[in-house]
Enzyme design. Structure first.
Site, PDB file in Angstrom:
ATOM      1  N   SER A 211       3.200   3.178   7.784  1.00 16.82           N
ATOM      2  CA  SER A 211       1.835   2.605   7.744  1.00 16.82           C
ATOM      3  C   SER A 211       2.426   0.997   8.168  1.00 16.82           C
ATOM      4  CB  SER A 211       1.345   2.601   6.280  1.00 16.82           C
ATOM      5  OG  SER A 211       0.157   2.155   6.396  1.00 16.82           O
ATOM      6  N   ASP A 306      -5.746   9.953  11.851  1.00 21.55           N
ATOM      7  CA  ASP A 306      -5.180   9.388  10.952  1.00 21.55           C
ATOM      8  C   ASP A 306      -6.134   8.745   9.807  1.00 21.55           C
ATOM      9  OD1 ASP A 306      -2.294   7.075  10.093  1.00 21.55           O
ATOM     10  OD2 ASP A 306      -4.080   6.690   9.195  1.00 21.55           O
ATOM     11  N   HIS A 373      -2.260  10.340   6.040  1.00 18.10           N
ATOM     12  CA  HIS A 373      -1.680   9.410   6.343  1.00 18.10           C
ATOM     13  C   HIS A 373      -0.294   9.123   5.968  1.00 18.10           C
ATOM     14  CE1 HIS A 373      -1.198   4.970   7.637  1.00 18.10           C
ATOM     15  NE2 HIS A 373      -1.296   4.736   6.211  1.00 18.10           N
TER      16      HIS A 373
END
Ligand code: NAG
Ligand code: NAG
Length: 433
Positions: A211, A306, A373
């Site tokens: 991330s 995502d 994610h």
């Protein structure tokens, strides 16, 4: 209405896997839990309730927090002025001179107000950080779950600067209040400390992150390479970090506007001197731009859908006043045909943004068609009998094959819903509360 996206993107930490053993048989029920910055928010993941048994040693190791020494002297401080930290698990045997570094994620803060609330959280202050964290997935020390990296030295660097380890603002006062925008100095100081702890003798090293930590991995990959012996094998991997500069469902560039604020607030323009001055400053912070200069081999691991980007970049709540995306945003199986078409367009944009990367022989790719994610830090997604596969490879197999040059790896999945091995998240609320 002002867009209100990424105030707190989930860290990989937020997608933590909790294992509950059922008796000696080692049958495991797993649930993802997502914590938010201020409050804990549970994600319901009914999918995982019916999981296959995993290896009996599945319970991940707990690794203690080390605070950076002489942090104040170096000016390497979290948003609130506290010392940054990391978790180090020593390698053993054949892995004792190999190092895997993971940069934690957790969104960004775009203004003094959101950075001030971060100062009172694990994403802005080591006063709030857990003293121990689980090392699972790619950080696991269990060979069954992590075949290639299990015995390496492993480090998880905590994220507390609000701008992907990139800011370096000297001034401590912002409008009369103390704020430390020192991610770059945190990166440098933690690297210095790890070099002294053995990283400088590394035979092989792997910089990874998820991330916002995936974005940081793109940003710091070449710098990491430069710190290590010339003859060492050094590569990088960004998980869920390929953020796209796309128009959202109301034709706004929500994330670009957000990034522009971050770049301005933490004066990141100086960090991206190569970025064209004709561009909006926010554009320079997107992986598509950052990767142009990278010379070290990088592995791009990303879901095509995502979940964080769907919720905050493609279909943010502020761009959806009719709430027509409410269900789809939480559960991809609830998307209407029209919405799915937009999601397929988003996947196309990802492939388009990666066109040049696909031509690079020494770069690796694993893009699965899952709604998730951060997939490297959970053993379930990284490498287990029920892991998502592309071309019949788990992420652990694909990444290991690529890192050790066993083959060229470009695993590109077919369109949703073609892949039955996906773990598609089902949320009760979006990532941000
Ligand atoms: C500081 O305060 C001034 C005046 O209120 C404002 O214009 C400016 O945007 C503030 N700076 C930041 C970084 O918020
Ligand atoms: C997929 O990989 C597994 C081992 O990971 C192997 O047992 C199986 O035969 C493979 N399936 C196909 C269709 O190649």
């Amino acid at each position: 209405m002002p867009p209100s996206p990424a105030a707190c993107a989930p860290a990989s930490r937020h997608l933590r896997l909790w294992w509950r053993r059922r008796g000696r048989a080692g049958a495991v029920a797993a649930t993802f839990a997502a914590a938010l910055v201020a409050a804990a928010l549970l994600l319901s993941l009914s999918y995982f309730a019916s999981l296959v048994p995993l290896s009996p040693n599945a319970s991940p190791a707990l690794v203690g927090l080390t605070l950076l020494r002489r942090a104040e002297e170096k000016g390497a401080l979290c948003l609130d002025g506290s010392a940054p930290g990391y978790h180090l698990q020593r390698g053993s045997g054949g892995g004792s001179r190999s190092w895997l570094i993971h940069l934690e994620g957790g969104g960004w803060c775009r203004n003094l107000k959101s950075c001030a609330s971060r100062q009172k959280s694990i994403l802005g202050s080591s006063h709030y950080m857990e003293r121990q964290v689980e090392f699972a997935g790619m950080l696991s020390d269990d060979e069954d779950q992590n075949p290639d990296f299990h015995n390496w030295n492993k480090v998880k660097i905590r994220y507390c600067d609000g701008a992907s380890f990139s800011g370096n603002v000297k001034d401590e006062l912002q409008n009369g209040t103390k704020f430390f925008f020192r991610g770059q100095r945190i990166w440098e100081a933690v690297m210095d400390e790890l070099l002294l702890k053995g990283l400088r003798h590394a035979k092989q090293a792997f910089l990874t992150g998820c991330s916002a930590g995936g974005l940081a991995t793109y940003i710091h990959c070449d710098g990491f390479r430069a710190l290590l012996p010339k003859e060492s094998r050094v590569k990088c991997l960004a998980d869920g970090g390929f953020f796209l500069d796309v128009e959202d469902i109301s034709k706004q560039r929500t994330l670009r506007a957000f990034y522009s604020d971050v770049v301005r607030l933490q004066d990141l323009k100086r960090k991206f001197l190569g970025c064209s001055s004709s561009m909006d400053p926010g554009q320079c912070f997107f992986p598509r731009e950052v990767v142009k200069d990278i010379r070290t081999p990088v592995f791009v691991l990303n879901p095509a859908y995502d979940a964080w980007q769907v919720q905050h970049v493609l279909a943010p709540e502020a761009s959806d006043p009719q709430h027509s995306w409410q269900d789809c945003r939480l559960d991809i199986s609830k998307c209407s045909p029209d919405q799915l078409e937009i999601l397929q367009g988003f996947r196309e944009e990802l492939h388009d943004a990666m066109r040049e990367i696909k031509q690079k022989k020494d770069w690796g790719i694993f893009i699965n068609s899952c709604f998730i994610h951060c997939q490297t830090l959970s053993s379930l997604t990284w490498h287990s009998p029920s892991s998502p596969r592309v071309n019949n490879k788990t992420m652990a197999e694909a990444v290991g094959d690529w890192f050790f040059d066993r083959r060229e790896v470009k695993e590109l999945d077919c369109e949703y819903p073609c892949n039955p091995t996906c773990h598609n998240l089902v949320f009760s609320k979006p990532f941000k509360g």
